[in-house]
Design a protein around this motif. Sequence first.
Motif, mmCIF file in Angstrom:
data_model
loop_
_atom_site.group_PDB
_atom_site.id
_atom_site.type_symbol
_atom_site.label_atom_id
_atom_site.label_comp_id
_atom_site.label_asym_id
_atom_site.label_seq_id
_atom_site.Cartn_x
_atom_site.Cartn_y
_atom_site.Cartn_z
ATOM 1 N N GLU A 63 0.827 -1.200 0.000
ATOM 2 C CA GLU A 63 0.000 0.000 0.000
ATOM 3 C C GLU A 63 0.869 1.260 0.000
ATOM 4 N N ALA A 64 1.960 1.244 0.786
ATOM 5 C CA ALA A 64 2.874 2.386 0.846
ATOM 6 C C ALA A 64 3.543 2.607 -0.511
ATOM 7 N N LYS A 65 3.915 1.508 -1.174
ATOM 8 C CA LYS A 65 4.557 1.605 -2.485
ATOM 9 C C LYS A 65 3.601 2.183 -3.522
ATOM 10 N N LYS A 66 2.326 1.773 -3.441
ATOM 11 C CA LYS A 66 1.317 2.286 -4.371
ATOM 12 C C LYS A 66 1.090 3.784 -4.152
ATOM 13 N N LYS A 67 1.030 4.188 -2.879
ATOM 14 C CA LYS A 67 0.833 5.608 -2.568
ATOM 15 C C LYS A 67 1.998 6.454 -3.078
ATOM 16 N N ALA A 68 3.203 5.902 -2.954
ATOM 17 C CA ALA A 68 4.390 6.620 -3.438
ATOM 18 C C ALA A 68 4.335 6.793 -4.953
ATOM 19 N N LYS A 69 3.889 5.749 -5.660
ATOM 20 C CA LYS A 69 3.773 5.811 -7.115
ATOM 21 C C LYS A 69 2.679 6.795 -7.524
ATOM 22 N N ASP A 70 1.546 6.751 -6.822
ATOM 23 C CA ASP A 70 0.434 7.660 -7.122
ATOM 24 C C ASP A 70 0.836 9.112 -6.877
ATOM 25 N N PHE A 71 1.643 9.341 -5.845
ATOM 26 C CA PHE A 71 2.094 10.698 -5.517
ATOM 27 C C PHE A 71 2.867 11.281 -6.692
ATOM 28 N N LEU A 72 3.733 10.473 -7.294
ATOM 29 C CA LEU A 72 4.521 10.938 -8.433
ATOM 30 C C LEU A 72 3.634 11.213 -9.641
ATOM 31 N N GLU A 73 2.762 10.269 -9.955
ATOM 32 C CA GLU A 73 1.924 10.392 -11.148
ATOM 33 C C GLU A 73 0.919 11.532 -11.019
ATOM 34 N N ASP A 74 0.311 11.674 -9.856
ATOM 35 C CA ASP A 74 -0.716 12.699 -9.652
ATOM 36 C C ASP A 74 -0.147 14.114 -9.696
ATOM 37 N N ASN A 75 1.169 14.245 -9.415
ATOM 38 C CA ASN A 75 1.771 15.572 -9.316
ATOM 39 C C ASN A 75 2.827 15.847 -10.384
ATOM 40 N N CYS A 76 2.805 15.041 -11.455
ATOM 41 C CA CYS A 76 3.730 15.243 -12.595
ATOM 42 C C CYS A 76 5.185 15.280 -12.135
ATOM 43 N N LEU A 77 5.561 14.339 -11.274
ATOM 44 C CA LEU A 77 6.914 14.305 -10.724
ATOM 45 C C LEU A 77 7.707 13.110 -11.256
ATOM 46 N N SER A 78 9.009 13.296 -11.351
ATOM 47 C CA SER A 78 9.904 12.232 -11.792
ATOM 48 C C SER A 78 10.616 11.625 -10.589
ATOM 49 N N GLY A 79 10.369 10.327 -10.366
ATOM 50 C CA GLY A 79 11.047 9.644 -9.268
ATOM 51 C C GLY A 79 12.546 9.573 -9.490
ATOM 52 N N ILE A 80 12.957 9.412 -10.751
ATOM 53 C CA ILE A 80 14.385 9.358 -11.082
ATOM 54 C C ILE A 80 15.053 10.684 -10.744
ATOM 55 N N ALA A 81 14.384 11.785 -11.113
ATOM 56 C CA ALA A 81 14.950 13.111 -10.829
ATOM 57 C C ALA A 81 15.050 13.345 -9.322
ATOM 58 N N LEU A 82 14.039 12.962 -8.582
ATOM 59 C CA LEU A 82 14.048 13.171 -7.128
ATOM 60 C C LEU A 82 15.155 12.355 -6.463
ATOM 61 N N LYS A 83 15.389 11.152 -6.936
ATOM 62 C CA LYS A 83 16.469 10.330 -6.367
ATOM 63 C C LYS A 83 17.842 10.897 -6.710
ATOM 64 N N GLN A 84 17.962 11.474 -7.918
ATOM 65 C CA GLN A 84 19.229 12.106 -8.291
ATOM 66 C C GLN A 84 19.468 13.351 -7.443
ATOM 67 N N ILE A 85 18.399 14.088 -7.159
ATOM 68 C CA ILE A 85 18.501 15.258 -6.279
ATOM 69 C C ILE A 85 18.955 14.811 -4.887
ATOM 70 N N GLN A 86 18.434 13.688 -4.434
ATOM 71 C CA GLN A 86 18.838 13.140 -3.136
ATOM 72 C C GLN A 86 20.327 12.780 -3.138
ATOM 73 N N THR A 87 20.794 12.190 -4.227
ATOM 74 C CA THR A 87 22.216 11.850 -4.356
ATOM 75 C C THR A 87 23.082 13.104 -4.359
ATOM 76 N N THR A 88 22.635 14.120 -5.097
ATOM 77 C CA THR A 88 23.366 15.386 -5.148
ATOM 78 C C THR A 88 23.411 16.046 -3.775
ATOM 79 N N LYS A 89 22.321 15.950 -3.036
ATOM 80 C CA LYS A 89 22.292 16.475 -1.663
ATOM 81 C C LYS A 89 23.382 15.839 -0.809
ATOM 82 N N LYS A 90 23.522 14.536 -0.927
ATOM 83 C CA LYS A 90 24.545 13.834 -0.145
ATOM 84 C C LYS A 90 25.943 14.309 -0.530
ATOM 85 N N GLN A 91 26.143 14.539 -1.822
ATOM 86 C CA GLN A 91 27.450 15.025 -2.284
ATOM 87 C C GLN A 91 27.742 16.412 -1.725
ATOM 88 N N PHE A 92 26.746 17.299 -1.751
ATOM 89 C CA PHE A 92 26.924 18.644 -1.212
ATOM 90 C C PHE A 92 27.147 18.608 0.294
#
Length: 298
Positions: free
Chosen positions: A124-153
């Motif tokens: 259910e949590a995984k489905k909600k996470a997927k719906d959150f991305l689709e409903d709000n025109c968001l890219s999960g790949i981009a958000l994870k890359q932003i997270q990686t960049t945050k760690k680097q900074f």
Amino acid sequence: QTQVDTSLHTLQSVGAVDRLNKLTALGFHLASLPLDMRLGKMMIFGVIFRCVDPIITIAAVMSYKTPFCGGLDNRGDQLRAKKHFSKHSKSDHLCYWFVYNEWLQTQTPKGGKVRGKMSAEAKEAKKKAKDFLEDNCLSGIALKQIQTTKKQFTKLLIDQGWLQGCDVNDEPYCVFGAESCTYESGGKAHNSNSANLQLLRACLAAGLYPNIVKAKQTKHNSGKYNFSTEHDREPVAMHPSSVNFKEPSLVFPFMAFYEKVKTTQVYIRDSSMVSPLCVILFSNQFEVDKEHKSLTID
């Protein structure tokens, strides 16, 4: 020679060198951060004002790209999603911080596996996470890359001694309540002011200066604005993807931005409304004309 003069002018405007082109204390620290100096300056102010995680998140988005995805076909949906997440802040940059933090809430592991299979709660949590991305025109790949960049900074700031007592693998610091937040970088000590949106705007103004545009209402005062850059008075427009596109009401006439793009005209892609006091405090110098009761910013 022209390129050298332009580069020196940029370094002076950021405060990395003084008027004699000698390295300043700020310039010394910026030189040790291998990234755009405006982003570095912004993060240093984030450390000083103890609002590290939001500022690093915003810097990571600027360094990579927007987490919103899609083309011209769904631009309206993207803008509606951005307007929703911006919470009337009149700031694309704060919108990115709000979006990232809400996405982070959906990434919290729930449930687990039972006899090698994913539990119903985890599904259910995984489905909600997927719906959150689709409903709000968001890219999960981009958000994870932003997270990686945050760690680097974050690692850069730790290695340079700005985030003492922190480790890049520290557990996130979570604040629960009406506005729940998860701070991945800096822990509790370096995020004591991270909920102060006016302070976040100040850090944006400090880092992005002199990238400031001024808004002036049209003659008929109809809620429409003309924009021009402060340092060279170049006419610009808000990009259609910005939350400030056709914004009818601005409390303050100044907007901080990171970059301009030129297509059919010169656009400001992302912007944040900032107060005149922020612009004055973080400008290189200003002159007061008592006779005409005016103030000129360099």
